[in-house]
Each structure stands twice: as structure tokens, then as C-alpha cells.
Write a protein that holds these residues in place. Structure first.
Motif, PDB file in Angstrom:
ATOM      1  N   ILE A 100       0.791  -1.498   0.207  1.00 44.55           N
ATOM      2  CA  ILE A 100      -0.184   0.020  -0.031  1.00 44.55           C
ATOM      3  C   ILE A 100       0.662   1.903  -0.100  1.00 44.55           C
ATOM      4  N   LEU A 101       0.924   1.841  -0.888  1.00 44.10           N
ATOM      5  CA  LEU A 101       1.743   3.528  -1.321  1.00 44.10           C
ATOM      6  C   LEU A 101       0.707   4.278  -0.182  1.00 44.10           C
ATOM      7  N   LEU A 102       2.530   5.178   0.212  1.00 41.17           N
ATOM      8  CA  LEU A 102       1.979   5.777   0.861  1.00 41.17           C
ATOM      9  C   LEU A 102       2.385   7.825   1.141  1.00 41.17           C
ATOM     10  N   GLN A 103       2.200   8.407   1.629  1.00 41.38           N
ATOM     11  CA  GLN A 103       2.839   9.781   1.221  1.00 41.38           C
ATOM     12  C   GLN A 103       3.899   9.849   1.125  1.00 41.38           C
ATOM     13  N   ASP A 104       5.001   9.226   0.831  1.00 41.19           N
ATOM     14  CA  ASP A 104       6.570   9.283   0.984  1.00 41.19           C
ATOM     15  C   ASP A 104       6.623   8.398  -0.269  1.00 41.19           C
ATOM     16  N   ARG A 105       5.983   8.054  -1.051  1.00 42.93           N
ATOM     17  CA  ARG A 105       5.897   6.941  -2.053  1.00 42.93           C
ATOM     18  C   ARG A 105       6.237   7.916  -3.680  1.00 42.93           C
ATOM     19  N   GLN A 106       6.978   6.548  -4.392  1.00 42.32           N
ATOM     20  CA  GLN A 106       7.829   6.876  -5.787  1.00 42.32           C
ATOM     21  C   GLN A 106       6.103   7.455  -6.031  1.00 42.32           C
ATOM     22  N   THR A 107       6.433   8.570  -6.548  1.00 48.98           N
ATOM     23  CA  THR A 107       5.969   9.418  -7.943  1.00 48.98           C
ATOM     24  C   THR A 107       5.292   8.169  -9.434  1.00 48.98           C
ATOM     25  N   VAL A 108       5.928   7.620  -9.652  1.00 56.79           N
ATOM     26  CA  VAL A 108       5.584   6.992 -10.951  1.00 56.79           C
ATOM     27  C   VAL A 108       5.902   5.663 -10.672  1.00 56.79           C
ATOM     28  N   GLY A 109       5.476   4.325 -11.122  1.00 59.28           N
ATOM     29  CA  GLY A 109       4.885   2.792 -11.092  1.00 59.28           C
ATOM     30  C   GLY A 109       4.711   1.813 -12.373  1.00 59.28           C
ATOM     31  N   GLY A 110       4.777   0.586 -12.474  1.00 60.71           N
ATOM     32  CA  GLY A 110       4.790   0.282 -13.137  1.00 60.71           C
ATOM     33  C   GLY A 110       3.721  -1.032 -13.399  1.00 60.71           C
ATOM     34  N   TYR A 111       4.247  -1.482 -11.709  1.00 65.62           N
ATOM     35  CA  TYR A 111       3.829  -2.238 -11.604  1.00 65.62           C
ATOM     36  C   TYR A 111       1.659  -2.989 -11.299  1.00 65.62           C
ATOM     37  N   PRO A 112       0.694  -3.472 -12.039  1.00 61.81           N
ATOM     38  CA  PRO A 112      -0.682  -3.992 -11.637  1.00 61.81           C
ATOM     39  C   PRO A 112      -1.073  -3.129 -10.080  1.00 61.81           C
ATOM     40  N   LYS A 113      -2.030  -2.523 -10.519  1.00 62.15           N
ATOM     41  CA  LYS A 113      -2.421  -2.088  -9.142  1.00 62.15           C
ATOM     42  C   LYS A 113      -4.031  -2.451  -8.542  1.00 62.15           C
ATOM     43  N   LEU A 114      -4.411  -3.335  -8.014  1.00 61.75           N
ATOM     44  CA  LEU A 114      -5.880  -3.979  -7.389  1.00 61.75           C
ATOM     45  C   LEU A 114      -6.718  -2.638  -7.316  1.00 61.75           C
ATOM     46  N   GLY A 115      -6.440  -1.668  -6.474  1.00 64.68           N
ATOM     47  CA  GLY A 115      -6.976  -0.418  -6.194  1.00 64.68           C
ATOM     48  C   GLY A 115      -6.847   0.724  -5.182  1.00 64.68           C
ATOM     49  N   ALA A 116      -7.079   1.510  -4.514  1.00 60.62           N
ATOM     50  CA  ALA A 116      -6.765   2.106  -4.056  1.00 60.62           C
ATOM     51  C   ALA A 116      -7.246   2.318  -2.153  1.00 60.62           C
ATOM     52  N   VAL A 117      -6.158   1.638  -1.631  1.00 54.57           N
ATOM     53  CA  VAL A 117      -6.963   2.217   0.291  1.00 54.57           C
ATOM     54  C   VAL A 117      -7.546   3.958   0.545  1.00 54.57           C
ATOM     55  N   THR A 118      -8.823   3.962   1.031  1.00 54.96           N
ATOM     56  CA  THR A 118      -9.540   5.366   1.402  1.00 54.96           C
ATOM     57  C   THR A 118      -8.486   6.302   1.659  1.00 54.96           C
ATOM     58  N   PRO A 119      -8.488   7.469   2.118  1.00 58.30           N
ATOM     59  CA  PRO A 119      -7.450   7.893   2.636  1.00 58.30           C
ATOM     60  C   PRO A 119      -7.619   8.252   4.369  1.00 58.30           C
ATOM     61  N   ARG A 120      -9.225   7.566   4.667  1.00 58.72           N
ATOM     62  CA  ARG A 120      -9.740   8.317   6.198  1.00 58.72           C
ATOM     63  C   ARG A 120      -9.012   6.560   7.281  1.00 58.72           C
ATOM     64  N   SER A 121      -9.167   5.283   5.689  1.00 58.99           N
ATOM     65  CA  SER A 121      -8.471   4.148   6.176  1.00 58.99           C
ATOM     66  C   SER A 121      -7.097   4.222   6.740  1.00 58.99           C
ATOM     67  N   LEU A 122      -6.600   4.764   5.512  1.00 54.86           N
ATOM     68  CA  LEU A 122      -4.933   5.446   5.386  1.00 54.86           C
ATOM     69  C   LEU A 122      -4.560   5.884   6.978  1.00 54.86           C
ATOM     70  N   ASP A 123      -5.532   6.405   7.855  1.00 53.02           N
ATOM     71  CA  ASP A 123      -5.160   7.119   9.331  1.00 53.02           C
ATOM     72  C   ASP A 123      -5.092   6.068  10.278  1.00 53.02           C
ATOM     73  N   ALA A 124      -6.047   5.263   9.814  1.00 44.50           N
ATOM     74  CA  ALA A 124      -6.021   3.851  11.363  1.00 44.50           C
ATOM     75  C   ALA A 124      -4.706   3.045  10.905  1.00 44.50           C
ATOM     76  N   LEU A 125      -4.840   2.499   9.538  1.00 47.50           N
ATOM     77  CA  LEU A 125      -3.194   1.957   9.192  1.00 47.50           C
ATOM     78  C   LEU A 125      -1.983   2.481   9.916  1.00 47.50           C
ATOM     79  N   ALA A 126      -1.828   3.930   9.521  1.00 48.93           N
ATOM     80  CA  ALA A 126      -0.342   4.408   9.949  1.00 48.93           C
ATOM     81  C   ALA A 126      -0.724   4.501  11.501  1.00 48.93           C
ATOM     82  N   GLN A 127      -1.274   3.714  12.854  1.00 43.83           N
ATOM     83  CA  GLN A 127      -1.628   3.891  13.638  1.00 43.83           C
ATOM     84  C   GLN A 127      -1.201   2.293  14.447  1.00 43.83           C
ATOM     85  N   ARG A 128      -0.944   1.305  12.675  1.00 44.25           N
ATOM     86  CA  ARG A 128      -0.373  -0.186  13.990  1.00 44.25           C
ATOM     87  C   ARG A 128       0.783  -0.671  13.554  1.00 44.25           C
ATOM     88  N   MET A 129       1.474  -0.559  13.819  1.00 39.88           N
ATOM     89  CA  MET A 129       2.153  -1.706  14.824  1.00 39.88           C
ATOM     90  C   MET A 129       2.919  -2.823  13.583  1.00 39.88           C
TER      91      MET A 129
END
Length: 314
Positions: A256-285
Motif C-alpha cells: 500500500i503506497l503512502l505519503q512518501d511514495r514514488q511518483t510513478v510505477g509500472g506494477y498492476p494496482k488492484l485499487g486504492a485504500v481510502t484516506p480515512r483507512s490510511l489514518d488507521a493503518l498509520a497507527q498499527r505496529m
């Protein structure tokens, strides 16, 4: 930056403490990441509690172990990970505006739950904006932050603060709104345009399986371990990458690509996690278990609209 203004003096920066505002805009075409807070919810609440406008820079403190001293009268707020908080040895509440006077020492312990703590100061830090009008720190690129070179804060650093006439009201977050960073984590996913690259069996496996957050995760991406995801073809022509994109490399282990991700890429992408869910992910060990569920685009858009209306319309 107005270095002669009093503010905060860093005594112990902890594992990693970074200046983060809402991030940079209009720079991705230059190959530069946006940056910004990993947990935008906790960051926005820290600023709201002291009456700061959206985009105001705050400190993102990873894994606690932080200590600083006030050089002037300040109002601060601490949000995010569940850490002990003491001022001059006296325990203090989090998610609440607190007053500090010159010479006061603030100490944060290590988190009992969560990863990142946010410290906002009323009036913000007196810093000259950098690229994209932002002071967000991007270590990988060597841009932003206190010195403009992408470095984390260090012991002895001085953070000048803008002068405010009064501390104003002491706000507190309603207890029923406090996030639970120990709750089972299910991330909302907007399906992507490359969905046809993934067989129906792969999609079923993805949404019915449990994945584990690995220690290789960082501000660029959350690397997961679990059932491998098959897809048709190996790479695509490189294209721009959105926040939260679920990239599936050749080994089938999603990232899951986050705030400091690279700007371009060529791997297939299944979808995108919503910003609100990323907040919760950021607090998991690392080691935390993660599941996924699909969400309609319009529902994700409504979530984001409500979030921005609440915090930008304060």
C-alpha cells in the motif's frame, strides 16, 4: 524562518520526529512526493484543538521517547498513539489543549498502542515555506523540514513559534470520538482501473484473507505478507501513483503506497485504500493483522468531503 523567536527546544527527539503539514502540492510532475502526516486524522485534531488552520505544521513523533522544553508561553495539543504524557513530571491528558510556560519540560513515553504522536503548537512554527508551499519533511528526497534538507529533528534543535496574544479556549476532544488503535483493522478499498488484470479467484482471496503488516513498512509504503495475488502480465507502462494505491509486484505480496511514495510505477494496482483507512493503518505496529473490504467511489468521496468540511471549516 525567524530563528530568534522563542519556541520549543528539542531535548530528546526519539526514534524519528518530523515536521509535517498537510503536504506539498503541484510537485509530482517533478518526480517529488507529496509528504504530509501519516495519520491525517490525529494530525488535524492536534491543530484543531489549539485553533490552528489547516496546513499548519506539527511534529510527527514515531514510537515516542520524546522530550522538549518550552522557551515561552505556549499552548499545545498531543494526539495520536497512546503514550504517557508528563509536563514537569506531572501526568497530563492527551487530545486536549495544554498550556506550557517558559522552562516547562514535556516528556512522552513509548506507545502502549499506536505508533505516531502529533504535537501541535498554537500559532504554528515560524518557518519559511519550502517546495510547494510546504514544510513537510521527506527524508528519502532530502527536502523539507527544519533545515530544508529532509533531516529528522535532532537533540538541541530550536523550533521558533509564532507569537499569539492569548491561549484562548482549552479545547478537548469528546471521549466518544477517541480512536481505538487496538481494534481489528479492516481497510476500505476503491477498486481500480486495472481490475481486469486480476482473476476473480484473486479478488476473492484478497477480500477474504488476512494480511500481516511487515517490519519493512515505512513512510513510502506498507508492505504486507499473506496469500499471494496472481495477475495477468508482469508490468505496465509507468504511470502516476495515487495515495493508497495497492501495488502488486511479481511476488504477489501487496504494497500500500503512502505519503512518501514514488511518483510513478509500472506494477498492476488492484485499487486504492481510502484516506480515512490510511489514518488507521498509520497507527498499527508491524505484525498487525489487516483485512480489506470494497467500497463504492461515491461513498469514499462522501467520507472525504465530511472530513475536510469538519477540519477546514473549523
Amino acid at each position: 524562518m525567524t530563528a530568534d523567536l522563542p519556541g520549543l527546544s528539542i531535548i530528546k527527539p526519539g526514534f524519528m520526529t518530523l515536521l509535517q503539514d498537510s503536504g506539498r502540492r503541484g510537485v509530482m510532475h517533478q518526480g517529488l512526493a507529496c509528504g504530509g502526516p501519516m495519520d491525517r486524522h490525529a494530525w488535524a485534531w492536534a491543530n484543531r484543538l489549539v485553533g490552528n488552520p489547516w496546513h499548519t505544521a506539527a511534529l510527527e513523533i514515531s514510537f515516542g521517547g520524546f522530550e522538549c522544553m518550552a522557551e515561552t508561553h505556549l499552548q499545545i495539543a498531543i494526539t495520536g498513539a497512546d503514550t504517557s504524557l508528563h509536563i514537569n513530571g506531572s501526568p497530563q491528558p492527551r487530545w486536549t489543549a495544554l498550556n506550557m510556560k517558559p522552562g516547562d519540560r514535556l516528556v512522552l513515553g513509548h506507545p502502549a498502542s499506536g505508533v505516531r504522536v502529533y504535537l501541535a503548537v498554537k500559532g504554528g512554527f515560524a518557518l519559511t515555506p519550502g517546495l510547494g508551499g510546504s514544510n513537510s519533511t521527506l527524508v528519502r528526497e532530502g527536502t523539507g523540514g527544519l533545515r530544508g534538507d529532509g533531516s529528522a529533528l535532532q537533540a538541541g534543535d530550536h523550533l521558533p513559534c509564532n507569537t499569539v496574544k492569548s491561549h484562548g479556549i482549552q479545547r478537548q476532544m469528546p471521549e466518544q470520538w477517541l480512536p481505538d488503535y487496538t481494534a481489528p483493522l479492516v481497510l476500505d478499498v476503491i477498486m481500480g482501473a486495472q481490475l481486469d488484470r486480476f482473476p476473480s479467484s484473486t479478488l476473492h482471496r484478497f477480500f477474504s484473507s488476512c494480511y500481516t503488516l511487515t517490519p519493512r513498512s515505512d513512510r513510502m509504503g506498507a508492505r504486507l505478507s499473506g496469500p499471494a495475488l496472481e495477475h495477468h502480465g508482469v508490468t505496465l507502462i509507468s504511470e502516476g501513483i495515487s495515495l493508497g494505491a495497492i501495488q502488486v509486484p511479481a511476488d504477489g505480496q501487496p504494497i500500500i503506497l503512502l505519503q512518501d511514495r514514488q511518483t510513478v510505477g509500472g506494477y498492476p494496482k488492484l485499487g486504492a485504500v481510502t484516506p480515512r483507512s490510511l489514518d488507521a493503518l498509520a497507527q498499527r505496529m508491524p505484525g498487525s493483522e489487516i483485512r480489506f473490504r470494497p467500497i463504492a467511489l461515491h461513498e469514499a468521496q462522501e467520507q472525504e468531503k465530511r472530513f475536510l468540511a469538519f477540519f477546514q471549516g473549523q
